[in-house]
Design a protein around this motif. Structure first.
Motif, PDB file in Angstrom:
ATOM      1  N   SER A 145       0.849  -1.194   0.000  1.00  0.00           N
ATOM      2  CA  SER A 145       0.000   0.000   0.000  1.00  0.00           C
ATOM      3  C   SER A 145       0.878   1.234   0.000  1.00  0.00           C
ATOM      4  N   THR A 146       0.483   2.190  -0.770  1.00  0.00           N
ATOM      5  CA  THR A 146       1.229   3.446  -0.860  1.00  0.00           C
ATOM      6  C   THR A 146       0.329   4.574  -0.411  1.00  0.00           C
ATOM      7  N   ALA A 147       0.867   5.416   0.501  1.00  0.00           N
ATOM      8  CA  ALA A 147       0.094   6.544   0.999  1.00  0.00           C
ATOM      9  C   ALA A 147      -0.082   7.554  -0.117  1.00  0.00           C
ATOM     10  N   THR A 148      -1.270   8.072  -0.190  1.00  0.00           N
ATOM     11  CA  THR A 148      -1.570   9.096  -1.194  1.00  0.00           C
ATOM     12  C   THR A 148      -2.282  10.263  -0.540  1.00  0.00           C
ATOM     13  N   GLY A 149      -2.260  11.363  -1.170  1.00  0.00           N
ATOM     14  CA  GLY A 149      -2.994  12.525  -0.724  1.00  0.00           C
ATOM     15  C   GLY A 149      -2.543  12.996   0.646  1.00  0.00           C
ATOM     16  N   SER A 150      -3.515  13.281   1.490  1.00  0.00           N
ATOM     17  CA  SER A 150      -3.223  13.809   2.828  1.00  0.00           C
ATOM     18  C   SER A 150      -2.436  12.828   3.673  1.00  0.00           C
ATOM     19  N   ALA A 151      -2.731  11.514   3.524  1.00  0.00           N
ATOM     20  CA  ALA A 151      -2.007  10.508   4.290  1.00  0.00           C
ATOM     21  C   ALA A 151      -0.529  10.537   3.954  1.00  0.00           C
ATOM     22  N   ALA A 152      -0.193  10.700   2.640  1.00  0.00           N
ATOM     23  CA  ALA A 152       1.212  10.764   2.224  1.00  0.00           C
ATOM     24  C   ALA A 152       1.891  11.973   2.844  1.00  0.00           C
ATOM     25  N   PHE A 157       5.742  14.141   6.690  1.00  0.00           N
ATOM     26  CA  PHE A 157       6.097  15.085   7.760  1.00  0.00           C
ATOM     27  C   PHE A 157       6.721  14.358   8.960  1.00  0.00           C
ATOM     28  N   VAL A 158       6.104  13.291   9.438  1.00  0.00           N
ATOM     29  CA  VAL A 158       6.633  12.637  10.643  1.00  0.00           C
ATOM     30  C   VAL A 158       7.989  11.995  10.363  1.00  0.00           C
ATOM     31  N   ALA A 185       1.687  17.001  12.665  1.00  0.00           N
ATOM     32  CA  ALA A 185       1.623  16.302  11.377  1.00  0.00           C
ATOM     33  C   ALA A 185       0.272  16.510  10.705  1.00  0.00           C
ATOM     34  N   PHE A 186      -0.799  16.412  11.440  1.00  0.00           N
ATOM     35  CA  PHE A 186      -2.125  16.581  10.842  1.00  0.00           C
ATOM     36  C   PHE A 186      -2.447  18.054  10.593  1.00  0.00           C
ATOM     37  N   LYS A 187      -1.778  18.913  11.279  1.00  0.00           N
ATOM     38  CA  LYS A 187      -1.977  20.345  11.012  1.00  0.00           C
ATOM     39  C   LYS A 187      -1.499  20.697   9.606  1.00  0.00           C
ATOM     40  N   GLN A 188      -0.509  19.935   9.085  1.00  0.00           N
ATOM     41  CA  GLN A 188       0.025  20.190   7.746  1.00  0.00           C
ATOM     42  C   GLN A 188      -1.029  19.969   6.663  1.00  0.00           C
ATOM     43  N   VAL A 189      -2.025  19.138   6.964  1.00  0.00           N
ATOM     44  CA  VAL A 189      -3.066  18.855   5.974  1.00  0.00           C
ATOM     45  C   VAL A 189      -4.395  19.511   6.359  1.00  0.00           C
ATOM     46  N   GLY A 190      -4.322  20.467   7.297  1.00  0.00           N
ATOM     47  CA  GLY A 190      -5.505  21.235   7.652  1.00  0.00           C
ATOM     48  C   GLY A 190      -6.447  20.580   8.636  1.00  0.00           C
ATOM     49  N   ILE A 191      -5.974  19.575   9.357  1.00  0.00           N
ATOM     50  CA  ILE A 191      -6.831  18.915  10.353  1.00  0.00           C
ATOM     51  C   ILE A 191      -6.354  19.311  11.751  1.00  0.00           C
ATOM     52  N   SER A 192      -7.260  19.864  12.546  1.00  0.00           N
ATOM     53  CA  SER A 192      -6.939  20.293  13.911  1.00  0.00           C
ATOM     54  C   SER A 192      -7.303  19.179  14.893  1.00  0.00           C
ATOM     55  N   LEU A 193      -6.284  18.607  15.488  1.00  0.00           N
ATOM     56  CA  LEU A 193      -6.493  17.533  16.463  1.00  0.00           C
ATOM     57  C   LEU A 193      -6.382  18.077  17.895  1.00  0.00           C
ATOM     58  N   PRO A 194      -6.986  17.381  18.853  1.00  0.00           N
ATOM     59  CA  PRO A 194      -6.803  17.767  20.260  1.00  0.00           C
ATOM     60  C   PRO A 194      -5.326  17.698  20.641  1.00  0.00           C
ATOM     61  N   ARG A 195      -4.945  18.372  21.724  1.00  0.00           N
ATOM     62  CA  ARG A 195      -3.535  18.469  22.088  1.00  0.00           C
ATOM     63  C   ARG A 195      -2.993  17.210  22.765  1.00  0.00           C
ATOM     64  N   VAL A 196      -3.814  16.508  23.550  1.00  0.00           N
ATOM     65  CA  VAL A 196      -3.278  15.406  24.365  1.00  0.00           C
ATOM     66  C   VAL A 196      -3.648  14.053  23.769  1.00  0.00           C
ATOM     67  N   VAL A 231       2.236   7.634  14.687  1.00  0.00           N
ATOM     68  CA  VAL A 231       1.608   7.590  13.356  1.00  0.00           C
ATOM     69  C   VAL A 231       2.106   6.346  12.617  1.00  0.00           C
ATOM     70  N   TYR A 232       1.147   5.579  12.089  1.00  0.00           N
ATOM     71  CA  TYR A 232       1.509   4.409  11.283  1.00  0.00           C
ATOM     72  C   TYR A 232       1.917   4.892   9.897  1.00  0.00           C
ATOM     73  N   VAL A 233       3.122   4.432   9.439  1.00  0.00           N
ATOM     74  CA  VAL A 233       3.641   4.934   8.162  1.00  0.00           C
ATOM     75  C   VAL A 233       3.676   3.843   7.082  1.00  0.00           C
ATOM     76  N   GLY A 234       3.126   2.628   7.382  1.00  0.00           N
ATOM     77  CA  GLY A 234       3.112   1.557   6.396  1.00  0.00           C
ATOM     78  C   GLY A 234       4.273   0.604   6.583  1.00  0.00           C
ATOM     79  N   ASP A 235       4.162  -0.537   5.877  1.00  0.00           N
ATOM     80  CA  ASP A 235       5.196  -1.565   5.952  1.00  0.00           C
ATOM     81  C   ASP A 235       5.443  -2.051   7.386  1.00  0.00           C
ATOM     82  N   GLY A 236       4.396  -2.031   8.202  1.00  0.00           N
ATOM     83  CA  GLY A 236       4.533  -2.525   9.578  1.00  0.00           C
ATOM     84  C   GLY A 236       5.373  -1.633  10.469  1.00  0.00           C
TER      85      GLY A 236
END
Length: 265
Positions: A145-152, A157-158, A185-196, A231-236
């Motif tokens: 599997s290859t990350a695409t779009g926002s996941a990539a 970033f990480v 990392a998720f801020k880079q794609v415009g997603i605001s996550l909680p801090r903790v 963050v899971y980056v693939g390939d286990g």
């Protein structure tokens, strides 16, 4: 003077029997004796009278009975003492038996708890082994599997932060803690996550560890009370800010199997 004064009587004198004379003499003698006794009693009336009682002599039979009674009393006392000692010994034995039983129960309970703890530990080891096997298989399957779009973008970033320092409470750019790295990392794609990490573990949809995709958020601990995220980056593999000693690193899932995962993208 009567003319019969000097004339002797021709009556025969009454003859008194010897018994009559003796009786009268006896009566007189008795009267004299009573008088003498009365005088003697009157003479000693003022003197105290002391009376001495003589106890009967102790015969051989009585001595034997006394000795036998003493022996019987002594034997009874010895029997009472022996019974008291037996009762005390029985009470002590019962007390000791009760203490031994309580100790045996405690030891049995301790062994039972130890056996239960060993069983749980064995089950936990077996579960971790199964998780590692599952995660290894997942990593193999995910290698295609290859990350695409926002996941990539998140994965890129990480990975770019690997080697930077871990600082508790830091959110970048030179240092991060675990939840600070995920948030950035998720801020880079415009997603605001909680801090903790506790809140991040419930920020998306829960997914199975056997169906991970790059960009999924891994967490350790229970959902809603997680103590670590990455963050899971693939390939286990996953990237996370582990601790001050290692900093931000990339590790296989089998290195520290996560509890669960959420998908935000």
């Amino acid at each position: 003077m009567s003319h019969t004064a000097h004339i002797r009587s021709h009556r025969k004198p009454r003859s008194r029997s010897a018994s009559t004379i003796a009786m009268r003499a006896g009566v007189a003698g008795g009267v004299l004796s009573l008088a003498a006794a009365g005088a003697s009693a009157s003479a000693y009336a003022d003197e105290p009278v002391t009376q001495t009682l003589e106890l009967p002599a102790l015969t051989a039979d009585m001595a034997t009975q006394v000795a036998q009674s003493a022996d019987a009393t002594q034997q009874a006392a010895a029997n009472y003492q022996l019974q008291a000692e037996r009762d005390a010994a029985a009470a002590n034995a019962a007390k000791q038996a009760k203490a031994d039983l309580a100790e045996a129960k405690q030891k049995a309970e301790a062994k039972k708890k130890a056996a239960e703890a060993a069983r749980k530990a064995a089950a936990a080891r077996a579960s971790r082994t199964a998780e590692r096997t599952t995660l290894s298989a997942t990593g193999t399957n995910s290698s295609t599997s290859t990350a695409t779009g926002s996941a990539a973008a998140v994965v890129s970033f990480v990975k770019a932060q690997i080697g930077k320092s871990y600082v508790l409470g830091a959110t970048g750019p030179s240092a991060y803690d675990c939840s600070g790295l995920v948030q950035a990392a998720f801020k880079q794609v415009g997603i605001s996550l909680p801090r903790v990490s506790q809140s991040q573990s419930t920020a998306g949809t829960q997914v199975s560890l056997s169906n991970l995709q790059p960009g999924d958020i891994l967490y350790w601990g229970s959902a809603g009370s997680a103590y670590h995220v990455a963050v899971y980056v693939g390939d286990g593999m996953f990237v996370g800010a582990q601790n001050p000693s290692t900093g931000i690193v990339e590790k296989p899932l089998s290195y520290d199997p996560p509890t669960g995962a959420v998908r935000v993208l």
